[in-house]
Design a protein around this motif. Structure first.
Motif, PDB file in Angstrom:
ATOM      1  N   LYS A  94      10.526  62.792  39.732  1.00 43.59           N
ATOM      2  CA  LYS A  94       9.647  61.736  39.231  1.00 43.59           C
ATOM      3  C   LYS A  94       8.284  61.897  39.883  1.00 43.59           C
ATOM      4  O   LYS A  94       8.181  61.960  41.102  1.00 43.59           O
ATOM      5  N   GLU A  95       7.262  62.009  39.065  1.00 41.39           N
ATOM      6  CA  GLU A  95       5.883  62.155  39.526  1.00 41.39           C
ATOM      7  C   GLU A  95       5.733  63.297  40.531  1.00 41.39           C
ATOM      8  O   GLU A  95       5.034  63.170  41.538  1.00 41.39           O
ATOM      9  N   GLY A  96       6.429  64.396  40.271  1.00 40.97           N
ATOM     10  CA  GLY A  96       6.309  65.583  41.112  1.00 40.97           C
ATOM     11  C   GLY A  96       7.065  65.523  42.426  1.00 40.97           C
ATOM     12  O   GLY A  96       6.895  66.389  43.271  1.00 40.97           O
ATOM     13  N   LYS A  97       7.885  64.501  42.611  1.00 40.65           N
ATOM     14  CA  LYS A  97       8.661  64.366  43.844  1.00 40.65           C
ATOM     15  C   LYS A  97      10.149  64.424  43.528  1.00 40.65           C
ATOM     16  O   LYS A  97      10.563  64.120  42.410  1.00 40.65           O
ATOM     17  N   SER A  98      10.941  64.794  44.524  1.00 40.69           N
ATOM     18  CA  SER A  98      12.381  64.950  44.348  1.00 40.69           C
ATOM     19  C   SER A  98      13.139  63.832  45.063  1.00 40.69           C
ATOM     20  O   SER A  98      12.906  63.577  46.241  1.00 40.69           O
ATOM     21  N   TYR A  99      14.048  63.206  44.338  1.00 36.38           N
ATOM     22  CA  TYR A  99      14.825  62.088  44.869  1.00 36.38           C
ATOM     23  C   TYR A  99      16.320  62.364  44.739  1.00 36.38           C
ATOM     24  O   TYR A  99      16.749  63.074  43.834  1.00 36.38           O
ATOM     25  N   CYS A 100      17.112  61.712  45.622  1.00 33.96           N
ATOM     26  CA  CYS A 100      18.553  61.921  45.615  1.00 33.96           C
ATOM     27  C   CYS A 100      19.275  60.995  44.646  1.00 33.96           C
ATOM     28  O   CYS A 100      20.427  61.241  44.298  1.00 33.96           O
ATOM     29  N   SER A 101      18.617  59.912  44.223  1.00 34.93           N
ATOM     30  CA  SER A 101      19.271  58.947  43.341  1.00 34.93           C
ATOM     31  C   SER A 101      18.231  58.234  42.487  1.00 34.93           C
ATOM     32  O   SER A 101      17.034  58.251  42.791  1.00 34.93           O
ATOM     33  N   GLN A 102      18.705  57.592  41.437  1.00 36.36           N
ATOM     34  CA  GLN A 102      17.799  56.850  40.564  1.00 36.36           C
ATOM     35  C   GLN A 102      17.189  55.667  41.301  1.00 36.36           C
ATOM     36  O   GLN A 102      16.033  55.324  41.086  1.00 36.36           O
ATOM     37  N   ALA A 138      14.280  56.966  43.197  1.00 33.62           N
ATOM     38  CA  ALA A 138      13.227  57.371  42.261  1.00 33.62           C
ATOM     39  C   ALA A 138      12.502  56.160  41.679  1.00 33.62           C
ATOM     40  O   ALA A 138      11.303  56.214  41.415  1.00 33.62           O
ATOM     41  N   ASP A 139      13.230  55.055  41.500  1.00 33.75           N
ATOM     42  CA  ASP A 139      12.648  53.845  40.918  1.00 33.75           C
ATOM     43  C   ASP A 139      12.017  52.942  41.965  1.00 33.75           C
ATOM     44  O   ASP A 139      11.543  51.855  41.647  1.00 33.75           O
ATOM     45  N   GLY A 140      12.030  53.353  43.234  1.00 28.33           N
ATOM     46  CA  GLY A 140      11.405  52.568  44.289  1.00 28.33           C
ATOM     47  C   GLY A 140      12.226  51.364  44.722  1.00 28.33           C
ATOM     48  O   GLY A 140      11.682  50.368  45.169  1.00 28.33           O
ATOM     49  N   HIS A 141      13.545  51.451  44.551  1.00 29.29           N
ATOM     50  CA  HIS A 141      14.444  50.364  44.948  1.00 29.29           C
ATOM     51  C   HIS A 141      14.014  49.024  44.365  1.00 29.29           C
ATOM     52  O   HIS A 141      13.603  48.119  45.083  1.00 29.29           O
ATOM     53  N   PRO A 142      14.100  48.886  43.043  1.00 28.58           N
ATOM     54  CA  PRO A 142      13.685  47.646  42.387  1.00 28.58           C
ATOM     55  C   PRO A 142      14.493  46.446  42.873  1.00 28.58           C
ATOM     56  O   PRO A 142      15.658  46.574  43.249  1.00 28.58           O
ATOM     57  N   ALA A 143      13.872  45.298  42.871  1.00 26.96           N
ATOM     58  CA  ALA A 143      14.494  44.031  43.271  1.00 26.96           C
ATOM     59  C   ALA A 143      15.041  44.085  44.694  1.00 26.96           C
ATOM     60  O   ALA A 143      16.019  43.430  45.016  1.00 26.96           O
ATOM     61  N   GLY A 144      14.421  44.913  45.545  1.00 29.64           N
ATOM     62  CA  GLY A 144      14.818  44.979  46.943  1.00 29.64           C
ATOM     63  C   GLY A 144      16.164  45.611  47.179  1.00 29.64           C
ATOM     64  O   GLY A 144      16.792  45.388  48.205  1.00 29.64           O
ATOM     65  N   SER A 145      16.634  46.421  46.239  1.00 30.31           N
ATOM     66  CA  SER A 145      17.943  47.053  46.399  1.00 30.31           C
ATOM     67  C   SER A 145      17.946  47.945  47.632  1.00 30.31           C
ATOM     68  O   SER A 145      16.924  48.512  48.008  1.00 30.31           O
ATOM     69  N   GLU A 146      19.089  48.032  48.263  1.00 31.28           N
ATOM     70  CA  GLU A 146      19.238  48.882  49.441  1.00 31.28           C
ATOM     71  C   GLU A 146      20.254  49.962  49.176  1.00 31.28           C
ATOM     72  O   GLU A 146      21.221  49.754  48.467  1.00 31.28           O
ATOM     73  N   GLY A 147      20.030  51.091  49.778  1.00 30.88           N
ATOM     74  CA  GLY A 147      20.982  52.189  49.677  1.00 30.88           C
ATOM     75  C   GLY A 147      20.810  53.011  48.420  1.00 30.88           C
ATOM     76  O   GLY A 147      20.256  52.573  47.431  1.00 30.88           O
ATOM     77  N   CYS A 148      21.306  54.233  48.522  1.00 31.96           N
ATOM     78  CA  CYS A 148      21.209  55.170  47.412  1.00 31.96           C
ATOM     79  C   CYS A 148      22.596  55.539  46.890  1.00 31.96           C
ATOM     80  O   CYS A 148      22.719  56.344  45.995  1.00 31.96           O
ATOM     81  N   GLY A 149      23.618  54.977  47.508  1.00 35.64           N
ATOM     82  CA  GLY A 149      24.978  55.286  47.091  1.00 35.64           C
ATOM     83  C   GLY A 149      25.613  56.394  47.897  1.00 35.64           C
ATOM     84  O   GLY A 149      26.779  56.711  47.709  1.00 35.64           O
ATOM     85  N   HIS A 150      24.863  56.999  48.788  1.00 37.97           N
ATOM     86  CA  HIS A 150      25.398  58.055  49.627  1.00 37.97           C
ATOM     87  C   HIS A 150      25.858  57.464  50.964  1.00 37.97           C
ATOM     88  O   HIS A 150      25.163  56.640  51.549  1.00 37.97           O
TER      89      HIS A 150
END
Length: 56
Positions: free
Chosen positions: A26-34, A37-49
């Motif tokens: 996303k935008e030229g950067k690499s992320y481990c999870s959606q 990549a989405d900037g942790h919307p609604a204050g979500s924590e964790g990536c599932g790993h």
């Protein structure tokens, strides 16, 4: 010549290392999870790993 195949997730607080072939791009950067990549919307924590409590 060295070819980079892995790097740290672009989410600043994330501890994950991502394989560039399977990373979410996303935008030229690499992320481990959606969530990362989405900037942790609604204050979500964790990536599932396991053990990672990243946030934005």
């Amino acid at each position: 010549m060295v070819t980079v195949t892995q790097m740290k997730c672009a989410c600043e607080s994330c501890l994950c290392i991502v394989d560039l072939n399977s990373a979410i791009q996303k935008e030229g950067k690499s992320y481990c999870s959606q969530a990362c990549a989405d900037g942790h919307p609604a204050g979500s924590e964790g990536c599932g790993h396991e053990g990672c409590t990243c946030h934005q």
